[in-house]
Design a protein around this motif. Sequence first.
Motif, PDB file in Angstrom:
ATOM      1  N   PHE A 125      30.366  44.217  28.633  1.00 11.07           N
ATOM      2  CA  PHE A 125      29.694  44.608  29.891  1.00 11.07           C
ATOM      3  C   PHE A 125      28.373  43.919  30.200  1.00 11.07           C
ATOM      4  O   PHE A 125      28.026  44.285  31.277  1.00 11.07           O
ATOM      5  CB  PHE A 125      29.462  46.273  29.532  1.00 11.07           C
ATOM      6  CG  PHE A 125      30.881  47.066  29.310  1.00 11.07           C
ATOM      7  CD1 PHE A 125      31.634  47.305  30.624  1.00 11.07           C
ATOM      8  CD2 PHE A 125      31.395  47.299  28.305  1.00 11.07           C
ATOM      9  CE1 PHE A 125      32.791  47.924  30.360  1.00 11.07           C
ATOM     10  CE2 PHE A 125      32.578  48.050  28.148  1.00 11.07           C
ATOM     11  CZ  PHE A 125      33.195  48.344  29.192  1.00 11.07           C
ATOM     12  N   VAL A 126      27.964  43.396  29.396  1.00  9.09           N
ATOM     13  CA  VAL A 126      26.635  42.579  29.725  1.00  9.09           C
ATOM     14  C   VAL A 126      26.780  41.398  30.443  1.00  9.09           C
ATOM     15  O   VAL A 126      26.259  41.148  31.344  1.00  9.09           O
ATOM     16  CB  VAL A 126      25.892  42.156  28.536  1.00  9.09           C
ATOM     17  CG1 VAL A 126      24.601  41.455  28.695  1.00  9.09           C
ATOM     18  CG2 VAL A 126      25.510  43.571  27.560  1.00  9.09           C
ATOM     19  N   ILE A 127      28.064  40.931  30.208  1.00 10.09           N
ATOM     20  CA  ILE A 127      28.308  39.491  30.896  1.00 10.09           C
ATOM     21  C   ILE A 127      29.355  39.353  32.017  1.00 10.09           C
ATOM     22  O   ILE A 127      29.463  38.670  32.819  1.00 10.09           O
ATOM     23  CB  ILE A 127      28.585  38.520  29.892  1.00 10.09           C
ATOM     24  CG1 ILE A 127      30.237  38.748  29.476  1.00 10.09           C
ATOM     25  CG2 ILE A 127      27.943  38.236  28.772  1.00 10.09           C
ATOM     26  CD1 ILE A 127      30.938  37.670  28.658  1.00 10.09           C
ATOM     27  N   ARG A 128      30.019  40.645  32.310  1.00 10.36           N
ATOM     28  CA  ARG A 128      31.079  40.604  33.193  1.00 10.36           C
ATOM     29  C   ARG A 128      30.252  40.547  34.573  1.00 10.36           C
ATOM     30  O   ARG A 128      31.016  40.073  35.520  1.00 10.36           O
ATOM     31  CB  ARG A 128      31.625  42.107  33.205  1.00 10.36           C
ATOM     32  CG  ARG A 128      31.090  43.411  33.372  1.00 10.36           C
ATOM     33  CD  ARG A 128      31.860  44.393  33.626  1.00 10.36           C
ATOM     34  NE  ARG A 128      31.383  45.635  33.890  1.00 10.36           N
ATOM     35  CZ  ARG A 128      31.961  46.725  33.831  1.00 10.36           C
ATOM     36  NH1 ARG A 128      33.404  46.757  34.033  1.00 10.36           N
ATOM     37  NH2 ARG A 128      31.399  47.838  34.500  1.00 10.36           N
ATOM     38  N   LYS A 129      29.128  41.184  34.918  1.00 13.04           N
ATOM     39  CA  LYS A 129      28.467  40.870  36.140  1.00 13.04           C
ATOM     40  C   LYS A 129      28.519  39.213  36.375  1.00 13.04           C
ATOM     41  O   LYS A 129      28.558  38.835  37.826  1.00 13.04           O
ATOM     42  CB  LYS A 129      27.142  41.555  36.359  1.00 13.04           C
ATOM     43  CG  LYS A 129      27.456  43.204  36.568  1.00 13.04           C
ATOM     44  CD  LYS A 129      26.080  43.627  36.609  1.00 13.04           C
ATOM     45  CE  LYS A 129      25.935  45.281  36.737  1.00 13.04           C
ATOM     46  NZ  LYS A 129      24.966  45.790  36.909  1.00 13.04           N
ATOM     47  N   LYS A 130      27.881  38.540  35.668  1.00 14.86           N
ATOM     48  CA  LYS A 130      27.815  37.271  35.662  1.00 14.86           C
ATOM     49  C   LYS A 130      29.095  36.596  36.104  1.00 14.86           C
ATOM     50  O   LYS A 130      29.317  35.496  36.815  1.00 14.86           O
ATOM     51  CB  LYS A 130      27.042  36.552  34.617  1.00 14.86           C
ATOM     52  CG  LYS A 130      26.712  35.179  34.781  1.00 14.86           C
ATOM     53  CD  LYS A 130      25.918  34.654  33.896  1.00 14.86           C
ATOM     54  CE  LYS A 130      25.370  33.246  34.116  1.00 14.86           C
ATOM     55  NZ  LYS A 130      24.313  32.685  33.065  1.00 14.86           N
ATOM     56  N   LEU A 131      30.244  36.939  35.174  1.00 11.80           N
ATOM     57  CA  LEU A 131      31.445  36.476  35.235  1.00 11.80           C
ATOM     58  C   LEU A 131      32.134  36.764  36.649  1.00 11.80           C
ATOM     59  O   LEU A 131      32.887  35.612  37.349  1.00 11.80           O
ATOM     60  CB  LEU A 131      32.502  36.982  34.312  1.00 11.80           C
ATOM     61  CG  LEU A 131      32.073  36.658  32.976  1.00 11.80           C
ATOM     62  CD1 LEU A 131      32.829  37.353  31.786  1.00 11.80           C
ATOM     63  CD2 LEU A 131      32.424  35.062  32.654  1.00 11.80           C
ATOM     64  N   ARG A 132      31.937  37.817  37.274  1.00 12.54           N
ATOM     65  CA  ARG A 132      32.156  38.346  38.738  1.00 12.54           C
ATOM     66  C   ARG A 132      31.753  37.402  39.761  1.00 12.54           C
ATOM     67  O   ARG A 132      32.307  37.155  40.652  1.00 12.54           O
ATOM     68  CB  ARG A 132      31.670  39.574  39.049  1.00 12.54           C
ATOM     69  CG  ARG A 132      32.665  40.841  38.163  1.00 12.54           C
ATOM     70  CD  ARG A 132      32.200  41.958  38.559  1.00 12.54           C
ATOM     71  NE  ARG A 132      32.905  43.245  37.780  1.00 12.54           N
ATOM     72  CZ  ARG A 132      32.437  44.395  37.994  1.00 12.54           C
ATOM     73  NH1 ARG A 132      31.550  44.652  38.712  1.00 12.54           N
ATOM     74  NH2 ARG A 132      33.189  45.261  37.517  1.00 12.54           N
ATOM     75  N   SER A 133      30.561  36.551  39.340  1.00 15.13           N
ATOM     76  CA  SER A 133      29.942  35.916  40.374  1.00 15.13           C
ATOM     77  C   SER A 133      30.247  34.399  40.215  1.00 15.13           C
ATOM     78  O   SER A 133      29.968  33.441  40.788  1.00 15.13           O
ATOM     79  CB  SER A 133      28.623  36.094  40.419  1.00 15.13           C
ATOM     80  OG  SER A 133      27.852  35.426  39.297  1.00 15.13           O
ATOM     81  N   VAL A 134      31.368  34.118  39.406  1.00 15.42           N
ATOM     82  CA  VAL A 134      31.543  32.546  39.126  1.00 15.42           C
ATOM     83  C   VAL A 134      32.062  31.610  40.203  1.00 15.42           C
ATOM     84  O   VAL A 134      31.938  30.763  40.515  1.00 15.42           O
ATOM     85  CB  VAL A 134      32.350  32.630  37.789  1.00 15.42           C
ATOM     86  CG1 VAL A 134      33.034  31.112  37.834  1.00 15.42           C
ATOM     87  CG2 VAL A 134      31.802  32.832  36.456  1.00 15.42           C
ATOM     88  N   ILE A 135      33.240  32.655  40.707  1.00 13.61           N
ATOM     89  CA  ILE A 135      33.917  31.769  41.878  1.00 13.61           C
ATOM     90  C   ILE A 135      32.909  31.616  43.004  1.00 13.61           C
ATOM     91  O   ILE A 135      32.960  30.566  43.753  1.00 13.61           O
ATOM     92  CB  ILE A 135      35.065  32.613  42.196  1.00 13.61           C
ATOM     93  CG1 ILE A 135      36.181  32.622  41.320  1.00 13.61           C
ATOM     94  CG2 ILE A 135      35.840  32.196  43.711  1.00 13.61           C
ATOM     95  CD1 ILE A 135      37.345  33.426  41.322  1.00 13.61           C
ATOM     96  N   SER A 136      32.012  32.725  43.409  1.00 10.06           N
ATOM     97  CA  SER A 136      31.180  32.532  44.593  1.00 10.06           C
ATOM     98  C   SER A 136      30.188  31.222  44.378  1.00 10.06           C
ATOM     99  O   SER A 136      29.908  30.671  45.226  1.00 10.06           O
ATOM    100  CB  SER A 136      30.406  33.770  44.806  1.00 10.06           C
ATOM    101  OG  SER A 136      29.764  34.286  43.861  1.00 10.06           O
ATOM    102  N   SER A 137      29.850  31.207  43.097  1.00 10.80           N
ATOM    103  CA  SER A 137      28.922  30.404  42.824  1.00 10.80           C
ATOM    104  C   SER A 137      29.635  28.788  42.945  1.00 10.80           C
ATOM    105  O   SER A 137      29.023  28.028  43.568  1.00 10.80           O
ATOM    106  CB  SER A 137      28.686  30.226  41.089  1.00 10.80           C
ATOM    107  OG  SER A 137      27.740  31.479  41.123  1.00 10.80           O
ATOM    108  N   VAL A 138      30.884  28.741  42.461  1.00 12.28           N
ATOM    109  CA  VAL A 138      31.534  27.353  42.706  1.00 12.28           C
ATOM    110  C   VAL A 138      31.609  27.092  44.057  1.00 12.28           C
ATOM    111  O   VAL A 138      31.477  25.987  44.796  1.00 12.28           O
ATOM    112  CB  VAL A 138      32.893  27.546  42.098  1.00 12.28           C
ATOM    113  CG1 VAL A 138      33.834  26.308  42.399  1.00 12.28           C
ATOM    114  CG2 VAL A 138      32.762  27.658  40.555  1.00 12.28           C
ATOM    115  N   ILE A 139      31.898  28.074  45.053  1.00  2.64           N
ATOM    116  CA  ILE A 139      31.942  27.970  46.532  1.00  2.64           C
ATOM    117  C   ILE A 139      30.773  27.425  47.046  1.00  2.64           C
ATOM    118  O   ILE A 139      30.824  26.674  47.957  1.00  2.64           O
ATOM    119  CB  ILE A 139      32.468  29.387  47.201  1.00  2.64           C
ATOM    120  CG1 ILE A 139      34.081  29.562  46.763  1.00  2.64           C
ATOM    121  CG2 ILE A 139      32.478  29.214  48.717  1.00  2.64           C
ATOM    122  CD1 ILE A 139      34.633  30.900  47.098  1.00  2.64           C
TER     123      ILE A 139
END
Length: 217
Positions: A125-139
């Motif tokens: 639960f600590v890291i899922r917010k960061k994981l959710r933003s991975v694709i947008s960061s790549v874009i």
Amino acid sequence: EEKSFSKYFASAYKDTSFAVFSEKDEKYISEAISVSNNLSVKGDETFGMKFSSLLPFTSENVYACKIVSTILKQAFSGTAVEYGKTVECKEVFDILPKERFSISFILRPVSKNGVPFFLNVSDVFVIRKKLRSVISSVIEKGIKDEQLEKYKAFALNSISQSSDSPEGVINNVILRYAYGKDVISYYKDAVESITAEKILKILKGLEEGNKSEYIIK
């Protein structure tokens, strides 16, 4: 049964369905529950995310998705390793009932004995917010021409190896004669025609498409 179902845990968001996996064998049980609110339930450290988007099943798209999978696996692995997690990537390009590309990531905890002291081993639960933003960061970073050429070379090598294997031959025959999809003829031309814009378009489709999360306890 109510007793066994109490062992299943899931988390979902963004008006999508969520997959529920079992404690015993992690096999797929259900993906037919529509969720409109953000759900958070207590769980363990093994965590999964799935992204899915409608996409025509063409040779160019099939091989572009292979490149997308390589890019996202690198990105997710780079984030997960900071928190003492390993990543398993699975991709599926469905033809029926609708042509759709899906990619999922399963993050499992590394043995604490093997984690360097400087890594922050955290709850999912600590890291899922960061994981959710991975694709947008790549874009946002985009795909440089030299990077794309490396990804194309990797894809061509992977296609050559898989198409020569017995399983690859059978899969290509099934696609050709059961579904009318020929992805092996002129595959080099299909790969060479892939542009950075095509890759970003698929990534945006995944970012804006269906998403699901699950926790395995």
